[in-house]
Design a protein around this motif. Structure first.
Motif, PDB file in Angstrom:
ATOM      1  N   VAL A   1      -1.083  -9.024 -14.830  1.00 54.35           N
ATOM      2  CA  VAL A   1       0.116  -8.186 -14.717  1.00 54.35           C
ATOM      3  C   VAL A   1       0.091  -7.531 -13.344  1.00 54.35           C
ATOM      4  CG1 VAL A   1       1.287  -6.105 -15.561  1.00 54.35           C
ATOM      5  CG2 VAL A   1       0.201  -7.673 -17.193  1.00 54.35           C
ATOM      6  N   TRP A   2       1.225  -7.565 -12.655  1.00 55.94           N
ATOM      7  CA  TRP A   2       1.384  -6.797 -11.418  1.00 55.94           C
ATOM      8  C   TRP A   2       2.494  -5.792 -11.669  1.00 55.94           C
ATOM      9  CZ3 TRP A   2      -0.448  -4.565  -7.482  1.00 55.94           C
ATOM     10  CH2 TRP A   2       0.378  -4.051  -6.489  1.00 55.94           C
ATOM     11  N   ASP A   3       2.174  -4.518 -11.563  1.00 55.67           N
ATOM     12  CA  ASP A   3       3.141  -3.446 -11.747  1.00 55.67           C
ATOM     13  C   ASP A   3       3.425  -2.833 -10.380  1.00 55.67           C
ATOM     14  OD1 ASP A   3       4.441  -0.969 -12.250  1.00 55.67           O
ATOM     15  OD2 ASP A   3       3.616  -0.960 -14.285  1.00 55.67           O
ATOM     16  N   GLN A   4       4.530  -3.233  -9.781  1.00 60.56           N
ATOM     17  CA  GLN A   4       4.905  -2.794  -8.442  1.00 60.56           C
ATOM     18  C   GLN A   4       5.084  -1.279  -8.363  1.00 60.56           C
ATOM     19  OE1 GLN A   4       5.222  -4.418  -5.499  1.00 60.56           O
ATOM     20  NE2 GLN A   4       5.841  -2.518  -4.510  1.00 60.56           N
ATOM     21  N   THR A   5       5.679  -0.703  -9.385  1.00 55.74           N
ATOM     22  CA  THR A   5       5.941   0.736  -9.386  1.00 55.74           C
ATOM     23  C   THR A   5       4.652   1.544  -9.277  1.00 55.74           C
ATOM     24  OG1 THR A   5       7.888   0.367 -10.750  1.00 55.74           O
ATOM     25  CG2 THR A   5       7.045   2.608 -10.664  1.00 55.74           C
ATOM     26  N   ALA A   6       3.630   1.130  -9.991  1.00 57.16           N
ATOM     27  CA  ALA A   6       2.363   1.855 -10.004  1.00 57.16           C
ATOM     28  C   ALA A   6       1.367   1.307  -8.984  1.00 57.16           C
ATOM     29  CB  ALA A   6       1.747   1.794 -11.389  1.00 57.16           C
ATOM     30  N   HIS A   7       1.741   0.226  -8.306  1.00 58.90           N
ATOM     31  CA  HIS A   7       0.817  -0.441  -7.373  1.00 58.90           C
ATOM     32  C   HIS A   7      -0.472  -0.799  -8.110  1.00 58.90           C
ATOM     33  CE1 HIS A   7       3.548   0.684  -4.180  1.00 58.90           C
ATOM     34  NE2 HIS A   7       3.591   1.868  -4.763  1.00 58.90           N
ATOM     35  N   LEU A   8      -0.284  -1.402  -9.285  1.00 54.97           N
ATOM     36  CA  LEU A   8      -1.393  -1.633 -10.194  1.00 54.97           C
ATOM     37  C   LEU A   8      -1.444  -3.097 -10.623  1.00 54.97           C
ATOM     38  CD1 LEU A   8      -3.516   0.169 -11.704  1.00 54.97           C
ATOM     39  CD2 LEU A   8      -1.961   0.076 -13.650  1.00 54.97           C
ATOM     40  N   GLN A   9      -2.625  -3.699 -10.456  1.00 56.63           N
ATOM     41  CA  GLN A   9      -2.876  -5.040 -10.962  1.00 56.63           C
ATOM     42  C   GLN A   9      -3.812  -4.926 -12.160  1.00 56.63           C
ATOM     43  OE1 GLN A   9      -4.011  -8.860  -8.673  1.00 56.63           O
ATOM     44  NE2 GLN A   9      -5.956  -7.882  -9.175  1.00 56.63           N
ATOM     45  N   ILE A  10      -3.449  -5.613 -13.243  1.00 54.85           N
ATOM     46  CA  ILE A  10      -4.277  -5.649 -14.437  1.00 54.85           C
ATOM     47  C   ILE A  10      -4.649  -7.106 -14.678  1.00 54.85           C
ATOM     48  CG2 ILE A  10      -4.409  -5.155 -16.908  1.00 54.85           C
ATOM     49  CD1 ILE A  10      -2.049  -3.157 -16.427  1.00 54.85           C
ATOM     50  N   ARG A  11      -5.944  -7.357 -14.759  1.00 52.00           N
ATOM     51  CA  ARG A  11      -6.428  -8.704 -15.080  1.00 52.00           C
ATOM     52  C   ARG A  11      -7.237  -8.614 -16.362  1.00 52.00           C
ATOM     53  NH1 ARG A  11      -9.187 -12.152 -10.799  1.00 52.00           N
ATOM     54  NH2 ARG A  11     -10.872 -10.681 -11.177  1.00 52.00           N
ATOM     55  N   VAL A  12      -6.944  -9.528 -17.272  1.00 53.54           N
ATOM     56  CA  VAL A  12      -7.566  -9.532 -18.589  1.00 53.54           C
ATOM     57  C   VAL A  12      -8.264 -10.870 -18.811  1.00 53.54           C
ATOM     58  CG1 VAL A  12      -7.106  -9.435 -21.073  1.00 53.54           C
ATOM     59  CG2 VAL A  12      -5.766  -8.014 -19.506  1.00 53.54           C
ATOM     60  N   MET A  13      -9.488 -10.821 -19.295  1.00 49.29           N
ATOM     61  CA  MET A  13     -10.168 -12.025 -19.785  1.00 49.29           C
ATOM     62  C   MET A  13     -10.262 -11.874 -21.295  1.00 49.29           C
ATOM     63  SD  MET A  13     -13.063 -13.027 -16.977  1.00 49.29           S
ATOM     64  CE  MET A  13     -13.970 -11.505 -17.089  1.00 49.29           C
ATOM     65  N   ALA A  14      -9.909 -12.944 -22.007  1.00 45.63           N
ATOM     66  CA  ALA A  14      -9.839 -12.840 -23.459  1.00 45.63           C
ATOM     67  C   ALA A  14     -10.248 -14.132 -24.144  1.00 45.63           C
ATOM     68  CB  ALA A  14      -8.411 -12.472 -23.878  1.00 45.63           C
TER      69      ALA A  14
ATOM     70  N   LEU B   1      -6.911  -2.829 -10.664  1.00 47.43           N
ATOM     71  CA  LEU B   1      -6.923  -2.599  -9.224  1.00 47.43           C
ATOM     72  C   LEU B   1      -5.708  -1.768  -8.860  1.00 47.43           C
ATOM     73  CD1 LEU B   1      -7.845  -3.183  -6.256  1.00 47.43           C
ATOM     74  CD2 LEU B   1      -6.440  -5.256  -6.399  1.00 47.43           C
ATOM     75  N   HIS B   2      -5.951  -0.614  -8.237  1.00 43.50           N
ATOM     76  CA  HIS B   2      -4.864   0.237  -7.767  1.00 43.50           C
ATOM     77  C   HIS B   2      -4.825   0.157  -6.250  1.00 43.50           C
ATOM     78  CE1 HIS B   2      -2.968   4.099  -6.503  1.00 43.50           C
ATOM     79  NE2 HIS B   2      -2.103   3.670  -7.395  1.00 43.50           N
ATOM     80  N   LEU B   3      -3.685  -0.252  -5.725  1.00 43.93           N
ATOM     81  CA  LEU B   3      -3.515  -0.372  -4.280  1.00 43.93           C
ATOM     82  C   LEU B   3      -2.801   0.872  -3.757  1.00 43.93           C
ATOM     83  CD1 LEU B   3      -2.486  -4.121  -4.022  1.00 43.93           C
ATOM     84  CD2 LEU B   3      -4.740  -3.094  -3.655  1.00 43.93           C
ATOM     85  N   GLY B   4      -3.574   1.901  -3.563  1.00 42.43           N
ATOM     86  CA  GLY B   4      -3.059   3.156  -3.034  1.00 42.43           C
ATOM     87  C   GLY B   4      -3.538   3.359  -1.612  1.00 42.43           C
ATOM     88  N   HIS B   5      -3.463   4.598  -1.149  1.00 44.57           N
ATOM     89  CA  HIS B   5      -3.929   4.916   0.191  1.00 44.57           C
ATOM     90  C   HIS B   5      -5.378   4.474   0.350  1.00 44.57           C
ATOM     91  CE1 HIS B   5      -4.345   6.935   3.982  1.00 44.57           C
ATOM     92  NE2 HIS B   5      -5.340   7.665   3.511  1.00 44.57           N
ATOM     93  N   ARG B   6      -6.161   4.695  -0.689  1.00 47.48           N
ATOM     94  CA  ARG B   6      -7.532   4.191  -0.752  1.00 47.48           C
ATOM     95  C   ARG B   6      -7.623   3.348  -2.014  1.00 47.48           C
ATOM     96  NH1 ARG B   6     -12.123   8.087   0.570  1.00 47.48           N
ATOM     97  NH2 ARG B   6     -13.026   6.038   0.837  1.00 47.48           N
ATOM     98  N   HIS B   7      -7.763   2.051  -1.838  1.00 52.95           N
ATOM     99  CA  HIS B   7      -7.788   1.135  -2.974  1.00 52.95           C
ATOM    100  C   HIS B   7      -8.947   1.456  -3.909  1.00 52.95           C
ATOM    101  CE1 HIS B   7      -4.893  -0.776  -0.583  1.00 52.95           C
ATOM    102  NE2 HIS B   7      -5.537  -1.852  -0.181  1.00 52.95           N
ATOM    103  N   ARG B   8      -8.664   1.306  -5.215  1.00 52.64           N
ATOM    104  CA  ARG B   8      -9.689   1.512  -6.235  1.00 52.64           C
ATOM    105  C   ARG B   8      -9.628   0.360  -7.232  1.00 52.64           C
ATOM    106  NH1 ARG B   8      -7.850   6.724  -5.097  1.00 52.64           N
ATOM    107  NH2 ARG B   8      -9.505   8.226  -4.684  1.00 52.64           N
ATOM    108  N   ARG B   9     -10.796  -0.159  -7.558  1.00 48.87           N
ATOM    109  CA  ARG B   9     -10.881  -1.278  -8.503  1.00 48.87           C
ATOM    110  C   ARG B   9     -12.024  -1.005  -9.463  1.00 48.87           C
ATOM    111  NH1 ARG B   9     -12.466  -7.248  -6.335  1.00 48.87           N
ATOM    112  NH2 ARG B   9     -12.625  -8.321  -8.327  1.00 48.87           N
ATOM    113  N   ALA B  10     -11.782  -1.302 -10.733  1.00 49.60           N
ATOM    114  CA  ALA B  10     -12.810  -1.076 -11.747  1.00 49.60           C
ATOM    115  C   ALA B  10     -12.750  -2.166 -12.800  1.00 49.60           C
ATOM    116  CB  ALA B  10     -12.611   0.287 -12.411  1.00 49.60           C
TER     117      ALA B  10
ATOM    118  N   MET C   1       0.847  -1.177   0.000  1.00 42.23           N
ATOM    119  CA  MET C   1       0.000   0.000   0.000  1.00 42.23           C
ATOM    120  C   MET C   1       0.892   1.240   0.000  1.00 42.23           C
ATOM    121  SD  MET C   1      -3.211   0.854   2.430  1.00 42.23           S
ATOM    122  CE  MET C   1      -2.333   1.271   3.906  1.00 42.23           C
ATOM    123  N   THR C   2       0.427   2.260  -0.653  1.00 45.31           N
ATOM    124  CA  THR C   2       1.192   3.486  -0.756  1.00 45.31           C
ATOM    125  C   THR C   2       0.280   4.684  -0.545  1.00 45.31           C
ATOM    126  OG1 THR C   2       2.631   4.787  -2.187  1.00 45.31           O
ATOM    127  CG2 THR C   2       0.861   3.618  -3.261  1.00 45.31           C
ATOM    128  N   GLN C   3       0.871   5.802  -0.193  1.00 46.99           N
ATOM    129  CA  GLN C   3       0.083   7.038  -0.162  1.00 46.99           C
ATOM    130  C   GLN C   3      -0.341   7.340  -1.591  1.00 46.99           C
ATOM    131  OE1 GLN C   3      -0.903   8.810   2.489  1.00 46.99           O
ATOM    132  NE2 GLN C   3       0.034   7.243   3.776  1.00 46.99           N
TER     133      GLN C   3
END
Length: 189
Positions: free
Chosen positions: A89-102, A165-174, A1-3
């Motif tokens: 995909v997990w992008d540690q720098t951006a605290h970002l998870q990307i999940r794709v269904m294809a 999914l962004h794991l920030g101070h307040r998580h956001r998922r869409a 988690m990050t600010q």
């Protein structure tokens, strides 16, 4: 988690833009987090199969991703039997998870000749293992590599759903659905 320091995570459009931007970066930059996503399929016995692949194409306008593989690899048979896959995909720098269904389409033969001929000799050596990829061998190095164009395949992933999914101070998922013209929907993290 990050600010919270990623303003793009505050809007649906920002999350979708960031996901495609990072997927595109994975194709162009060997050090990018999206360069080596995890591909999931289901084998003929119903077991999930997960492996790291190299992202070779990301086309937002076409909603397509692309990876290369040996035609005899298990994932090709799995996708032929059940042509659906997930990519993670997990992008540690951006605290970002990307999940794709294809939905997956396998291209071989003349459809991939121009891609094959554009690969370096080193890259071509990643395809054409003898015996076939995934088969049991007696010794760790008891195999040969004879790269042949007929052993090369391209997996085209036609994206139908993308979750960010962004794991920030307040998580956001869409979630973003192709059938809704990529309209986003906030989802509880």
């Amino acid at each position: 988690m990050t600010q919270e320091r990623h303003d793009w995570a505050e809007s649906l459009d920002g999350l979708l833009e960031q996901a495609w931007k990072r997927l595109g970066r994975g194709v162009a930059d060997r050090r990018a987090a999206a360069r080596h996503p995890t591909l999931a399929t289901v084998d003929t016995n119903g077991w999930p199969q997960v492996r790291t692949v190299v992202l070779r194409g990301a086309d937002r306008a076409a909603s397509q991703l692309r990876v290369y593989t040996d035609r005899k690899a298990g994932k090709v048979a799995e996708l032929a039997a059940a042509p659906r896959a997930s990519l993670h995909v997990w992008d540690q720098t951006a605290h970002l998870q990307i999940r794709v269904m294809a939905e997956a389409v396998i291209h071989t033969g003349t459809a991939v000749e121009s891609i094959w001929s554009g690969l370096s000799a080193h890259a071509q050596r990643c395809y054409g293992f003898q015996p076939a990829s995934g088969l049991a061998i007696t010794d760790a190095l008891d195999y040969a590599v004879w790269p042949q164009p007929e052993d090369f395949a391209v997996i085209e992933l036609n994206v139908v759903y993308l979750e960010v999914l962004h794991l920030g101070h307040r998580h956001r998922r869409a979630g973003f659905d192709r059938s809704r013209d990529w309209a986003g929907q906030w989802v509880v993290p």
